[in-house]
Design a protein around this motif. Structure first.
Motif, PDB file in Angstrom:
ATOM      1  N   ALA A 198      50.697  81.332  22.420  1.00  0.00           N
ATOM      2  CA  ALA A 198      52.159  81.243  22.339  1.00  0.00           C
ATOM      3  C   ALA A 198      52.598  79.877  21.815  1.00  0.00           C
ATOM      4  O   ALA A 198      52.043  78.844  22.198  1.00  0.00           O
ATOM      5  CB  ALA A 198      52.785  81.497  23.709  1.00  0.00           C
ATOM      6  N   VAL A 199      53.589  79.890  20.938  1.00  0.00           N
ATOM      7  CA  VAL A 199      54.149  78.630  20.456  1.00  0.00           C
ATOM      8  C   VAL A 199      54.989  78.004  21.553  1.00  0.00           C
ATOM      9  O   VAL A 199      55.438  78.677  22.488  1.00  0.00           O
ATOM     10  CB  VAL A 199      55.008  78.824  19.186  1.00  0.00           C
ATOM     11  N   ALA A 200      55.212  76.712  21.451  1.00  0.00           N
ATOM     12  CA  ALA A 200      56.019  76.006  22.436  1.00  0.00           C
ATOM     13  C   ALA A 200      57.447  76.522  22.412  1.00  0.00           C
ATOM     14  O   ALA A 200      57.960  76.924  21.362  1.00  0.00           O
ATOM     15  CB  ALA A 200      56.001  74.510  22.148  1.00  0.00           C
ATOM     16  N   ASN A 201      58.085  76.493  23.584  1.00  0.00           N
ATOM     17  CA  ASN A 201      59.471  76.956  23.671  1.00  0.00           C
ATOM     18  C   ASN A 201      60.373  76.215  22.696  1.00  0.00           C
ATOM     19  O   ASN A 201      61.249  76.801  22.068  1.00  0.00           O
ATOM     20  CB  ASN A 201      59.993  76.764  25.101  1.00  0.00           C
ATOM     21  N   GLU A 202      60.159  74.910  22.564  1.00  0.00           N
ATOM     22  CA  GLU A 202      60.986  74.115  21.675  1.00  0.00           C
ATOM     23  C   GLU A 202      60.867  74.594  20.227  1.00  0.00           C
ATOM     24  O   GLU A 202      61.865  74.664  19.497  1.00  0.00           O
ATOM     25  CB  GLU A 202      60.588  72.646  21.760  1.00  0.00           C
ATOM     26  N   THR A 203      59.643  74.957  19.839  1.00  0.00           N
ATOM     27  CA  THR A 203      59.431  75.461  18.475  1.00  0.00           C
ATOM     28  C   THR A 203      60.142  76.785  18.273  1.00  0.00           C
ATOM     29  O   THR A 203      60.831  76.994  17.271  1.00  0.00           O
ATOM     30  CB  THR A 203      57.929  75.629  18.206  1.00  0.00           C
ATOM     31  N   LEU A 204      59.983  77.685  19.235  1.00  0.00           N
ATOM     32  CA  LEU A 204      60.618  78.993  19.115  1.00  0.00           C
ATOM     33  C   LEU A 204      62.136  78.855  19.095  1.00  0.00           C
ATOM     34  O   LEU A 204      62.810  79.493  18.274  1.00  0.00           O
ATOM     35  CB  LEU A 204      60.191  79.891  20.274  1.00  0.00           C
ATOM     36  N   TYR A 205      62.688  78.029  19.978  1.00  0.00           N
ATOM     37  CA  TYR A 205      64.145  77.839  20.003  1.00  0.00           C
ATOM     38  C   TYR A 205      64.627  77.300  18.670  1.00  0.00           C
ATOM     39  O   TYR A 205      65.699  77.688  18.179  1.00  0.00           O
ATOM     40  CB  TYR A 205      64.545  76.880  21.122  1.00  0.00           C
ATOM     41  N   GLY A 206      63.843  76.410  18.067  1.00  0.00           N
ATOM     42  CA  GLY A 206      64.224  75.865  16.771  1.00  0.00           C
ATOM     43  C   GLY A 206      64.282  76.938  15.702  1.00  0.00           C
ATOM     44  O   GLY A 206      65.237  76.995  14.908  1.00  0.00           O
ATOM     45  N   TYR A 207      63.282  77.817  15.669  1.00  0.00           N
ATOM     46  CA  TYR A 207      63.271  78.907  14.697  1.00  0.00           C
ATOM     47  C   TYR A 207      64.436  79.866  14.928  1.00  0.00           C
ATOM     48  O   TYR A 207      65.115  80.288  13.979  1.00  0.00           O
ATOM     49  CB  TYR A 207      61.961  79.698  14.803  1.00  0.00           C
ATOM     50  N   MET A 208      64.663  80.223  16.195  1.00  0.00           N
ATOM     51  CA  MET A 208      65.731  81.173  16.502  1.00  0.00           C
ATOM     52  C   MET A 208      67.099  80.581  16.165  1.00  0.00           C
ATOM     53  O   MET A 208      67.979  81.281  15.646  1.00  0.00           O
ATOM     54  CB  MET A 208      65.675  81.555  17.981  1.00  0.00           C
ATOM     55  N   THR A 209      67.260  79.291  16.435  1.00  0.00           N
ATOM     56  CA  THR A 209      68.517  78.630  16.096  1.00  0.00           C
ATOM     57  C   THR A 209      68.721  78.611  14.593  1.00  0.00           C
ATOM     58  O   THR A 209      69.842  78.801  14.101  1.00  0.00           O
ATOM     59  CB  THR A 209      68.533  77.200  16.659  1.00  0.00           C
TER      60      THR A 209
END
Length: 416
Positions: A241-252
């Motif tokens: 799993a990618v880091a939450n910060e990375t995923l939030y960045g992509y989703m944003t």
């Protein structure tokens, strides 16, 4: 020059221009913002391909406001300071209909960008609905349904395979009249630009593999309340799993590009004690993005009816959003902890609301109608009022109101 195809947004834009100093039209790339705004603008400044105009922002900004209004500032987010300059011009001139700003990405929050309240109206634009692209008769009006009126119509003109093709091709103005092969090539290029240029250009690390997996994961979960933790696993692939910060960045980033268009959870007062779910149901702004991310076409949807049903739901929700927006409405979802769910809740500012189930196969109408009636029975009507309409949106057939009061609405009859 291609002929302009009228859009539902035209009426919204014209109404706002009558009373507001400026209007911001926002939406994903290639949904038709510039073409629509150009129908009203007397002067056009394109920041995406006019380097001279971008230079003037710093060297001689007053020159940008010297043209005849309305002045269109296209892709304004490339020169964000134009927002405050336009705001001041609205204050100084004190007239309506001065400026139109269009943008396919929202800038990062900036303390130096002042509120446009009282000066700017905001219009959200999406790819074309079936009415706009000429694939729905519009005989069944969402406005009339929410006014409690009986609606009828013949939805058999759009053959089933062509309906699936509308999912694959989508509502992009550039694809009107194009065949499926052309559309799929165009959409692959569109997503390649998003993955390799647009999102990295927002400051995110260039990770095309991760971004492609995210788009595919969102596509597989379209119409579902997919958890971020599950998306993180899909995006990371074999690496974990990618880091939450990375995923939030992509989703944003996808949200800023206005490519996602989720349904928030409606939380009404219930007679039932079941706990209501609060996670949003995930959709792309157009169903074609999901099928393009999975690289599937009409033949693949025909071979997988369950997947076709989810992507059909995305098509119907897109159209509901477009038609509801004209009424000042929004489209939410509803789910409870017992597994009950309603695909779309349309809520208007005046308090009227309606509930819709979305079923590709007309054979599922009876089950969907029973679900709607059960749902309506546990809503506290004293708090929210009774639903103005309960409807099942389906793939084909005839529109009308059943004896139990539930409307049957083929998607090719639905309109604003």
């Amino acid at each position: 020059m291609p002929r302009y195809v009228p859009r539902i947004t035209d009426g919204e834009l014209a109404a706002h221009m009558e009373v507001m100093g400026a209007v911001l039209i926002e939406g994903p790339k290639a949904c038709g913002k510039t073409a629509t705004a150009s129908q009203y603008a007397h002067s056009i400044i394109r920041f995406d391909d006019d380097q001279a105009a971008r230079s003037l922002v710093a060297l001689d900004p007053a020159a940008l406001f010297a043209g005849d209004p309305p002045i269109l500032f296209d892709e304004w987010q490339l020169e964000p300071t134009i927002w405050n300059r336009a705001r001041r011009q609205v204050d100084d001139r004190g007239e309506p209909g001065l400026f139109i700003l269009t943008g396919s990405a929202t800038p990062r929050d900036n303390a130096d960008t002042h509120s446009g309240a009282g000066r700017f109206a905001v219009v959200r634009m999406r790819p074309m609905s079936l009415v706009e692209s000429g694939h729905s008769t519009g005989d069944v009006s969402l406005t009339a349904l929410l006014n409690g009126e009986r609606q009828t119509g013949d939805g058999t003109a759009l053959e089933f395979r062509e309906l699936l093709r509308r999912i694959v091709v989508g509502g992009w103005p550039q694809l009107i009249g194009k065949d499926e092969a052309f559309a799929r090539t165009w959409l692959r290029s569109y997503l390649k630009q998003v993955v390799e240029v647009d999102i990295p250009g927002m400051g995110h690390r260039r990770s095309p593999g991760n971004l492609k997996r995210l788009l595919a994961a969102l596509a597989r979960g379209v119409g579902q309340a997919v958890k971020l933790s599950e998306l993180a696993k899909d995006v990371g692939g074999e690496a974990g799993a990618v880091a939450n910060e990375t995923l939030y960045g992509y989703m944003t980033a996808l949200d800023r590009l206005m490519l996602t268009d989720n349904s928030e959870a409606w939380r009404p007062h219930m007679r039932s004690r079941a706990r209501l779910r609060t996670a949003p149901v995930r959709y792309f702004v157009d169903p074609s993005i999901g099928v393009a991310a999975l690289d599937v076409g009409t033949a693949d949807l025909l071979a997988d009816p369950r997947a076709a049903g989810f992507h059909f739901e995305a098509l119907a929700v897109r159209d509901l959003r477009i038609y509801a927006q004209v009424l000042g409405g929004v489209v939410d979802s509803w789910r409870d902890s017992n597994g009950n769910e309603i695909d779309a809740i349309v809520r208007l500012r005046g308090g009227q609301w309606g509930a819709f189930e979305i079923k590709l196969n007309p054979r599922d109408v009876d089950v969907a109608a029973a679900s709607l009636l059960r749902f309506a029975s546990i809503i506290d009507g004293s708090k929210h009022g009774e639903p103005a309409v309960l409807g099942v949106i389906t793939g084909t057939g005839y529109a009308g109101r059943r004896e139990d009061g539930v409307h049957v609405i083929p998607i090719s009859t639905l309109g604003p």
